[in-house]
Write a protein that holds these residues in place. Structure first.
Motif, PDB file in Angstrom:
ATOM      1  N   ARG A   1       0.837  -1.215   0.000  1.00 48.97           N
ATOM      2  CA  ARG A   1       0.000   0.000   0.000  1.00 48.97           C
ATOM      3  C   ARG A   1       0.867   1.259   0.000  1.00 48.97           C
ATOM      4  O   ARG A   1       0.582   2.232  -0.713  1.00 48.97           O
ATOM      5  CB  ARG A   1      -0.918  -0.024   1.219  1.00 48.97           C
ATOM      6  CG  ARG A   1      -1.834   1.146   1.329  1.00 48.97           C
ATOM      7  CD  ARG A   1      -2.767   0.967   2.523  1.00 48.97           C
ATOM      8  NE  ARG A   1      -3.295   2.238   2.920  1.00 48.97           N
ATOM      9  CZ  ARG A   1      -3.734   2.523   4.117  1.00 48.97           C
ATOM     10  NH1 ARG A   1      -3.714   1.619   5.068  1.00 48.97           N
ATOM     11  NH2 ARG A   1      -4.203   3.705   4.411  1.00 48.97           N
ATOM     12  N   ALA A   2       1.937   1.245   0.781  1.00 45.16           N
ATOM     13  CA  ALA A   2       2.793   2.426   0.904  1.00 45.16           C
ATOM     14  C   ALA A   2       3.485   2.791  -0.411  1.00 45.16           C
ATOM     15  O   ALA A   2       3.767   3.962  -0.648  1.00 45.16           O
ATOM     16  CB  ALA A   2       3.834   2.211   1.998  1.00 45.16           C
ATOM     17  N   VAL A   3       3.743   1.793  -1.248  1.00 45.00           N
ATOM     18  CA  VAL A   3       4.399   2.089  -2.526  1.00 45.00           C
ATOM     19  C   VAL A   3       3.399   2.135  -3.680  1.00 45.00           C
ATOM     20  O   VAL A   3       3.786   2.184  -4.844  1.00 45.00           O
ATOM     21  CB  VAL A   3       5.549   1.094  -2.829  1.00 45.00           C
ATOM     22  CG1 VAL A   3       6.646   1.209  -1.796  1.00 45.00           C
ATOM     23  CG2 VAL A   3       5.051  -0.338  -2.949  1.00 45.00           C
ATOM     24  N   GLY A   4       2.106   2.120  -3.354  1.00 46.02           N
ATOM     25  CA  GLY A   4       1.073   2.251  -4.372  1.00 46.02           C
ATOM     26  C   GLY A   4       0.874   1.013  -5.222  1.00 46.02           C
ATOM     27  O   GLY A   4       0.348   1.104  -6.332  1.00 46.02           O
ATOM     28  N   SER A   5       1.269  -0.155  -4.715  1.00 44.70           N
ATOM     29  CA  SER A   5       1.151  -1.393  -5.489  1.00 44.70           C
ATOM     30  C   SER A   5       0.146  -2.367  -4.897  1.00 44.70           C
ATOM     31  O   SER A   5       0.180  -3.558  -5.194  1.00 44.70           O
ATOM     32  CB  SER A   5       2.530  -2.068  -5.584  1.00 44.70           C
ATOM     33  OG  SER A   5       3.430  -1.251  -6.289  1.00 44.70           O
ATOM     34  N   GLN A   6      -0.759  -1.881  -4.081  1.00 45.35           N
ATOM     35  CA  GLN A   6      -1.693  -2.768  -3.396  1.00 45.35           C
ATOM     36  C   GLN A   6      -2.634  -3.502  -4.338  1.00 45.35           C
ATOM     37  O   GLN A   6      -3.212  -4.516  -3.949  1.00 45.35           O
ATOM     38  CB  GLN A   6      -2.475  -2.014  -2.315  1.00 45.35           C
ATOM     39  CG  GLN A   6      -3.438  -0.980  -2.835  1.00 45.35           C
ATOM     40  CD  GLN A   6      -2.809   0.391  -3.026  1.00 45.35           C
ATOM     41  OE1 GLN A   6      -1.598   0.534  -3.119  1.00 45.35           O
ATOM     42  NE2 GLN A   6      -3.647   1.412  -3.104  1.00 45.35           N
ATOM     43  N   THR A   7      -2.806  -3.049  -5.571  1.00 41.33           N
ATOM     44  CA  THR A   7      -3.667  -3.780  -6.507  1.00 41.33           C
ATOM     45  C   THR A   7      -2.922  -4.937  -7.161  1.00 41.33           C
ATOM     46  O   THR A   7      -3.556  -5.804  -7.753  1.00 41.33           O
ATOM     47  CB  THR A   7      -4.223  -2.849  -7.608  1.00 41.33           C
ATOM     48  OG1 THR A   7      -3.131  -2.280  -8.339  1.00 41.33           O
ATOM     49  CG2 THR A   7      -5.095  -1.754  -7.008  1.00 41.33           C
ATOM     50  N   GLU A   8      -1.586  -4.971  -7.032  1.00 41.91           N
ATOM     51  CA  GLU A   8      -0.797  -6.037  -7.654  1.00 41.91           C
ATOM     52  C   GLU A   8      -0.177  -7.002  -6.659  1.00 41.91           C
ATOM     53  O   GLU A   8       0.011  -8.177  -6.966  1.00 41.91           O
ATOM     54  CB  GLU A   8       0.347  -5.433  -8.496  1.00 41.91           C
ATOM     55  CG  GLU A   8      -0.122  -4.683  -9.715  1.00 41.91           C
ATOM     56  CD  GLU A   8       0.211  -3.209  -9.608  1.00 41.91           C
ATOM     57  OE1 GLU A   8       1.036  -2.845  -8.766  1.00 41.91           O
ATOM     58  OE2 GLU A   8      -0.369  -2.428 -10.359  1.00 41.91           O
ATOM     59  N   ILE A   9       0.191  -6.517  -5.478  1.00 44.26           N
ATOM     60  CA  ILE A   9       0.921  -7.340  -4.506  1.00 44.26           C
ATOM     61  C   ILE A   9       0.433  -7.039  -3.091  1.00 44.26           C
ATOM     62  O   ILE A   9      -0.382  -6.154  -2.881  1.00 44.26           O
ATOM     63  CB  ILE A   9       2.451  -7.098  -4.582  1.00 44.26           C
ATOM     64  CG1 ILE A   9       2.789  -5.633  -4.273  1.00 44.26           C
ATOM     65  CG2 ILE A   9       3.003  -7.512  -5.936  1.00 44.26           C
ATOM     66  CD1 ILE A   9       4.280  -5.343  -4.151  1.00 44.26           C
TER      67      ILE A   9
END
Length: 150
Positions: free
Chosen positions: A94-102
């Motif tokens: 979530r912090a790196v903006g990748s919560q939809t992928e990982i």
């Protein structure tokens, strides 16, 4: 650790020292906590760090080895095991903006995960640093399988 005990606490005092790394307070306030290794400062293995976050004590501390409890840093700032695991997984993504992928095992996300030798949610917290990664999967393929000797 020696950095805290010998260098930091003597300079800032007990009252401020009790508020070092207030992760429990931050979690209770709803903050997103993110964890990772500080290699080469600490081990790349997250399990000892997860144990420290939950116990606020060094794993296998000398005080504990002598039969007494090691002094915790900042009593009340301990994290729940679930929160520490989320800091290394879901909340890091979530912090790196990748919560939809990982970050979670969810249909449609990349299959990046580890298989461990025991359930970290059902073992004594003082044994979290003993968890062993059996397999590491990246993009749906096993990239590491722990060798076992029969």
């Amino acid at each position: 650790d020696p950095f805290i005990e010998e260098l930091t606490l003597p300079k800032i005092g007990a009252e401020r020292g009790a508020r070092l790394y207030p992760f429990g307070e931050l979690e209770r306030a709803g903050a997103t906590l993110v964890a990772g290794s500080d290699w080469t400062v600490t081990t790349m293995n997250p399990w000892p760090a997860i144990e420290v976050a939950v116990t606020r004590r060094e794993p296998d501390s000398s005080a504990a080895a002598l039969g007494g409890p090691a002094q915790a840093l900042g009593v009340g700032q301990e994290l729940r095991v679930e929160a520490a695991l989320a800091a290394y997984t879901r909340d890091g993504a979530r912090a790196v903006g990748s919560q939809t992928e990982i970050g979670t095992l969810t249909a449609g996300k990349l299959a990046n995960f580890v298989v461990v030798d025991q359930n970290p949610l059902s073992i004594p917290i003082a044994e979290l640093s003993d968890v062993v990664v059996e397999e590491t999967w990246f993009l749906g393929r096993a990239v590491y399988v722990r060798a076992t000797i029969n």
